[in-house]
Design a protein around this motif. Structure first.
Motif, short mmCIF file in Angstrom:
data_model
loop_
_atom_site.label_atom_id
_atom_site.label_comp_id
_atom_site.label_asym_id
_atom_site.label_seq_id
_atom_site.Cartn_x
_atom_site.Cartn_y
_atom_site.Cartn_z
N UNK A 82 7.06 10.70 -9.69
CA UNK A 82 7.39 11.81 -8.80
C UNK A 82 6.98 11.47 -7.37
N UNK A 83 5.83 10.83 -7.21
CA UNK A 83 5.39 10.40 -5.89
C UNK A 83 6.36 9.39 -5.29
N UNK A 84 6.85 8.44 -6.11
CA UNK A 84 7.81 7.46 -5.62
C UNK A 84 9.07 8.16 -5.11
N UNK A 85 9.62 9.05 -5.93
CA UNK A 85 10.88 9.69 -5.58
C UNK A 85 10.71 10.63 -4.37
N UNK A 86 9.59 11.33 -4.32
CA UNK A 86 9.33 12.25 -3.22
C UNK A 86 9.17 11.49 -1.90
N UNK A 87 8.78 10.21 -1.99
CA UNK A 87 8.63 9.40 -0.78
C UNK A 87 9.97 9.23 -0.06
N UNK A 88 11.08 9.28 -0.79
CA UNK A 88 12.38 9.01 -0.18
C UNK A 88 12.72 10.05 0.88
N UNK A 89 12.79 11.36 0.56
CA UNK A 89 13.09 12.32 1.64
C UNK A 89 11.96 12.43 2.65
N UNK A 90 10.71 12.29 2.21
CA UNK A 90 9.57 12.46 3.12
C UNK A 90 9.55 11.36 4.18
N UNK A 146 -0.98 13.86 6.05
CA UNK A 146 -0.70 13.77 7.48
C UNK A 146 -1.92 13.30 8.25
N UNK A 147 -3.09 13.39 7.61
CA UNK A 147 -4.30 12.77 8.16
C UNK A 147 -4.28 11.32 7.72
N UNK A 148 -4.19 10.36 8.66
CA UNK A 148 -4.11 8.94 8.26
C UNK A 148 -5.34 8.50 7.48
N UNK A 149 -5.09 7.82 6.39
CA UNK A 149 -6.18 7.39 5.51
C UNK A 149 -6.25 8.20 4.23
N UNK A 150 -5.61 9.37 4.21
CA UNK A 150 -5.63 10.20 3.00
C UNK A 150 -4.74 9.58 1.92
N UNK A 151 -3.56 9.12 2.28
CA UNK A 151 -2.57 8.51 1.39
C UNK A 151 -1.61 9.56 0.84
N UNK A 152 -0.33 9.40 1.20
CA UNK A 152 0.70 10.30 0.71
C UNK A 152 0.84 10.17 -0.80
N UNK A 153 0.92 8.93 -1.30
CA UNK A 153 1.05 8.76 -2.75
C UNK A 153 -0.20 9.25 -3.46
N UNK A 154 -1.37 8.98 -2.88
CA UNK A 154 -2.61 9.44 -3.51
C UNK A 154 -2.68 10.95 -3.58
N UNK A 155 -2.31 11.62 -2.50
CA UNK A 155 -2.36 13.09 -2.48
C UNK A 155 -1.39 13.68 -3.50
N UNK A 160 0.78 -1.24 0.00
CA UNK A 160 0.00 0.00 0.00
C UNK A 160 0.82 1.30 0.00
N UNK A 161 2.13 1.23 0.24
CA UNK A 161 2.91 2.47 0.36
C UNK A 161 2.84 3.31 -0.91
N UNK A 162 2.88 2.68 -2.08
CA UNK A 162 2.93 3.43 -3.33
C UNK A 162 1.61 3.43 -4.08
N UNK A 206 0.32 11.11 -16.17
CA UNK A 206 0.08 10.05 -15.18
C UNK A 206 1.35 9.35 -14.71
N UNK A 207 2.11 8.82 -15.64
CA UNK A 207 3.31 8.06 -15.27
C UNK A 207 4.30 8.94 -14.52
N UNK A 208 4.48 10.18 -15.00
CA UNK A 208 5.39 11.11 -14.33
C UNK A 208 4.89 11.44 -12.93
N UNK A 209 3.57 11.61 -12.78
CA UNK A 209 3.00 11.90 -11.46
C UNK A 209 3.27 10.75 -10.50
N UNK A 210 3.11 9.51 -10.98
CA UNK A 210 3.36 8.34 -10.13
C UNK A 210 4.83 8.27 -9.74
#
Length: 269
Positions: A187-195, A160-169, A18-20, A181-185
């Motif tokens: 970008x979410x993967x890469x942004x997850x690293x520092x976050x 930061x509200x649990x259930x919203x989803x970081x990748x989804x937001x 579910x992380x991504x 779409x693919x770039x958005x996905x």
């Protein structure tokens, strides 16, 4: 196998799955802990740290991209510098707001009904965005203008509200701001690293002594970490292929069904 370790493996699988995906890994971990009869607060740090296993999967799968960006930075290549700039700028809002509201966010981690409602609201939002958004202008992370990167960074803070989803937001925010779409996905993967690295470091700094507690020790964290890593490796490539072909509607309906089911269960138990 001991029931405790079965629980650890199950939570690692849930995290890796579910992380991504735009379905909220934190929300699923909270609900899973409730379903298994464990206190979500007790497992909060475990849940944060095993996310690093999923993050490591991104590094393993996209190492060529990171290598190319690193070489480009050394040679002064403008595209590589814009890539790095966009990741860092998008990360800043979450870092600042996360530090400022850390205590309030922790309180929400013990509220499974908040997760259920956020799953439903997020699912409806995805359906609306998929229906309304029809054009894309930016087909590379380095091509996203700075002002839109800032917008994505602030939208990420909704997670930061649990259930919203970081990748989804971040993905939905990027789509609304004209990112393909693919770039958005990705970008979410890469942004997850520092976050997520920042969230894990903060959690370790505040509650590092709990690692050696009877509830979640180093062995449990290591097992959950490896499990999340392996599962995330399998999920990421599948997810990118799926959203390129079919979009995010299946995840929206899953969120709505899971959220309604969780609300019913929480009301009856």
């Amino acid at each position: 196998m001991d029931l405790h370790y079965l629980t650890v493996i199950l939570l690692g699988i849930v995290e890796g799955l579910t992380e991504f995906l735009p379905v909220s890994s934190t929300g699923h971990l909270i609900l899973a802990s409730e379903l298994l009869g464990y206190d979500a607060a007790t497992w909060a740090m475990f849940n944060v740290v095993i996310q690093l296993g999923a993050i490591l999967a991104v590094v393993a799968l996209y190492w060529r991209t990171f290598w190319a960006v690193g070489m480009g930075l050394l040679s002064g290549e403008p595209t590589s510098w814009r890539f790095l700039r966009n990741l860092l700028v998008a990360f800043i809002p979450a870092a600042v707001i996360g530090l400022a509201l850390h205590d309030q966010i922790e309180m929400l981690l013990g509220a499974p009904k908040v997760v259920a409602v956020a799953l439903i609201v997020g699912g409806v939002a995805i359906l609306a965005i998929e229906r309304l958004i029809r054009t894309d202008r930016f087909h590379g992370i380095a091509d996203i203008p700075l002002v839109r990167v800032i917008g994505i960074g602030f939208i990420q803070c909704l997670a930061m509200v649990p259930g919203v989803s970081r990748s989804g937001a971040t993905i939905m925010g990027a789509l609304t701001l004209g990112v393909e779409r693919r770039t958005a996905a990705e970008f979410s993967f890469f942004l997850a690293i520092p976050t997520m690295l920042g969230a894990s470091v903060l959690e370790l700094a505040k509650k590092g002594d709990q690692i050696t507690s009877a509830a979640v020790g180093w062995d449990s964290i290591a097992l959950g970490f490896v499990t999340a890593f392996i599962v995330a490796l399998l999920v990421i490539k599948w997810f990118v292929g799926l959203v390129s072909r079919r979009g995010f509607v299946p995840f929206a309906w899953y969120r709505i069904i899971a959220g309604v089911g969780a609300l019913i269960w929480l009301s009856l138990r």
